[in-house]
Design a protein around this motif. Structure first.
Motif, mmCIF file in Angstrom:
data_model
loop_
_atom_site.group_PDB
_atom_site.id
_atom_site.type_symbol
_atom_site.label_atom_id
_atom_site.label_comp_id
_atom_site.label_asym_id
_atom_site.label_seq_id
_atom_site.Cartn_x
_atom_site.Cartn_y
_atom_site.Cartn_z
ATOM 1 N N GLY A 1 -26.932 8.512 -69.885
ATOM 2 C CA GLY A 1 -27.495 9.836 -70.134
ATOM 3 C C GLY A 1 -26.783 11.018 -69.664
ATOM 4 N N PHE A 2 -26.963 12.108 -69.787
ATOM 5 C CA PHE A 2 -26.484 13.564 -69.379
ATOM 6 C C PHE A 2 -27.663 14.378 -68.904
ATOM 7 C CE2 PHE A 2 -27.722 13.823 -73.938
ATOM 8 C CZ PHE A 2 -28.387 14.851 -74.256
ATOM 9 N N GLN A 3 -27.488 15.736 -68.596
ATOM 10 C CA GLN A 3 -28.409 16.706 -68.174
ATOM 11 C C GLN A 3 -28.261 17.858 -69.060
ATOM 12 O OE1 GLN A 3 -27.687 16.596 -63.883
ATOM 13 N NE2 GLN A 3 -29.174 15.058 -63.644
ATOM 14 N N LEU A 4 -29.601 18.593 -68.809
ATOM 15 C CA LEU A 4 -29.708 19.777 -69.426
ATOM 16 C C LEU A 4 -30.187 20.720 -68.436
ATOM 17 C CD1 LEU A 4 -31.390 19.043 -72.965
ATOM 18 C CD2 LEU A 4 -29.310 19.979 -72.539
ATOM 19 N N HIS A 5 -29.681 22.101 -68.159
ATOM 20 C CA HIS A 5 -30.048 22.879 -67.245
ATOM 21 C C HIS A 5 -30.549 24.255 -67.910
ATOM 22 C CE1 HIS A 5 -27.936 20.096 -64.514
ATOM 23 N NE2 HIS A 5 -26.968 20.091 -64.931
ATOM 24 N N LEU A 6 -31.599 24.371 -67.589
ATOM 25 C CA LEU A 6 -32.551 25.595 -68.522
ATOM 26 C C LEU A 6 -32.669 26.739 -67.405
ATOM 27 C CD1 LEU A 6 -33.970 26.575 -70.974
ATOM 28 C CD2 LEU A 6 -35.876 25.241 -70.136
ATOM 29 N N TRP A 7 -32.367 27.807 -67.747
ATOM 30 C CA TRP A 7 -32.602 29.078 -66.958
ATOM 31 C C TRP A 7 -33.608 29.589 -67.502
ATOM 32 C CZ3 TRP A 7 -31.932 30.702 -62.316
ATOM 33 C CH2 TRP A 7 -31.882 31.907 -61.993
ATOM 34 N N ARG B 1 -35.503 30.884 -62.902
ATOM 35 C CA ARG B 1 -35.191 29.676 -61.995
ATOM 36 C C ARG B 1 -34.530 28.700 -62.820
ATOM 37 N NH1 ARG B 1 -39.928 27.586 -59.167
ATOM 38 N NH2 ARG B 1 -40.882 29.765 -59.247
ATOM 39 N N LEU B 2 -33.729 27.746 -62.341
ATOM 40 C CA LEU B 2 -32.975 26.883 -62.997
ATOM 41 C C LEU B 2 -33.865 25.565 -63.132
ATOM 42 C CD1 LEU B 2 -30.216 26.050 -64.353
ATOM 43 C CD2 LEU B 2 -29.722 24.940 -61.997
ATOM 44 N N VAL B 3 -33.960 24.937 -64.248
ATOM 45 C CA VAL B 3 -34.812 23.738 -64.263
ATOM 46 C C VAL B 3 -33.833 22.709 -65.044
ATOM 47 C CG1 VAL B 3 -37.008 22.612 -65.235
ATOM 48 C CG2 VAL B 3 -37.002 25.176 -64.773
ATOM 49 N N SER B 4 -33.562 21.564 -64.281
ATOM 50 C CA SER B 4 -32.871 20.483 -64.957
ATOM 51 C C SER B 4 -33.643 19.329 -65.405
ATOM 52 C CB SER B 4 -31.995 19.991 -63.805
ATOM 53 O OG SER B 4 -31.087 21.408 -63.502
ATOM 54 N N HIS B 5 -33.039 18.805 -66.493
ATOM 55 C CA HIS B 5 -33.624 17.576 -67.255
ATOM 56 C C HIS B 5 -32.672 16.529 -67.300
ATOM 57 C CE1 HIS B 5 -37.441 19.724 -68.441
ATOM 58 N NE2 HIS B 5 -36.658 20.705 -68.220
ATOM 59 N N THR B 6 -32.908 15.316 -67.045
ATOM 60 C CA THR B 6 -32.125 14.018 -67.251
ATOM 61 C C THR B 6 -32.372 13.594 -68.794
ATOM 62 O OG1 THR B 6 -31.736 13.772 -65.085
ATOM 63 C CG2 THR B 6 -31.198 12.096 -66.729
ATOM 64 N N VAL B 7 -31.400 13.534 -69.585
ATOM 65 C CA VAL B 7 -31.830 13.009 -71.042
ATOM 66 C C VAL B 7 -31.022 11.761 -71.267
ATOM 67 C CG1 VAL B 7 -31.505 13.628 -73.448
ATOM 68 C CG2 VAL B 7 -31.604 15.543 -71.809
#
Length: 266
Positions: A238-244, A248-254
């Motif tokens: 997997g990898f991660q996505l970091h959404l501002w 605030r920063l919201v992080s998702h593992t994909v």
């Protein structure tokens, strides 16, 4: 702002696989295809270290061929399997716009719209553990004082103990306390984005979130017994996505690979 993070690709030279038969180039290629399929598309890609396995020119050339389809700015981080000089040369003009590059280390700043990215170099040549010396920490302190935007700090070695003993023994063994003090004194730091441990791990560090990104190849076995080394596991890559988003920063593992796709609720 949507930032993708990929870590610990461990790309081998063409025709080679990692010990144990892990085809890291093929897994990197699958990760690239997964990134290209994202909607919305990321605006930048953070590559948080151990991009190749042995730091050689043939590996970096292979890595560049694998990354070629990606249209976004690339922000590499040096890991303990990387050779910082070869890494800098390999990325050359492929690196996204940046400033304040240190002459002896791969440390630099980058503007990500509403955010600022500060990349740290924790490499100790020929050793698996990481360190942040006084010069590297002074550079960070100066960067944190010169801009008022929210900050993301990227570094390969996590600055905290994960509970996986053999990985903690090669963690950030110098400068972690000073780094935490800096983060605590600069509350604009939203997150520290790390690699090295090949698992999704989160904790608090100096009042900010510290996060480890999983690998798009093999994962480190989850051993919390405090002893031994259970090697690696082929858990879903997997990898991660970091959404501002909404200040605030919201992080998702994909996950990468076939997981059934998206289906409507019955």
């Amino acid at each position: 702002m949507l930032l993708a993070q990929v870590s610990d690709l461990h790309v081998c030279a063409p025709g080679r696989t990692l010990g144990g038969g892990v085809d890291t180039p093929a897994m990197a290629e699958a990760c690239v295809q997964a990134l290209l399929a994202l909607r919305p598309a990321p605006q930048a890609l953070l590559l948080s270290g151990d991009l190749v396995d042995a730091g050689g020119p043939a590996e970096y050339a292979h890595l560049q061929r694998l990354l070629q389809p990606l249209p976004w700015p690339l922000y590499p981080v040096a890991g303990n399997h990387d050779e910082r000089g070869a890494l800098r040369e390999a990325f050359g003009t492929r690196m996204g716009p940046h400033s304040a590059l240190m002459p002896d280390f791969l440390q630099y700043a980058a503007d990500l719209g509403p955010l600022r990215l500060l990349v740290l170099d924790t490499v100790v040549p020929q050793r698996p553990h990481g360190a942040l010396c006084a010069r590297r920490l002074a550079w960070l302190d100066e960067r944190l004082r010169e801009d008022d935007r929210p900050v993301l700090i990227a570094l390969h070695h996590p600055p905290f103990a994960t509970g996986i003993a053999h990985m903690d023994a090669m963690g950030l063994l110098e400068g972690a306390e000073a780094l935490e003090d800096l983060v605590r004194r600069h509350p604009r730091v939203q997150a520290l984005l790390c690699g090295h441990v090949h698992r999704s791990i989160q904790t608090r560090f100096g009042g900010a979130v510290a996060s480890v990104c999983p690998s798009p190849a093999h994962q480190i076995a989850l051993n919390l017994l405090g002893q031994g080394d259970d090697g690696f596991t082929l858990e879903p890559p997997g990898f991660q996505l970091h959404l501002w988003h909404a200040q605030r920063l919201v992080s998702h593992t994909v996950p990468v690979g076939d997981h059934g796709g998206t289906r409507p609720f019955a």
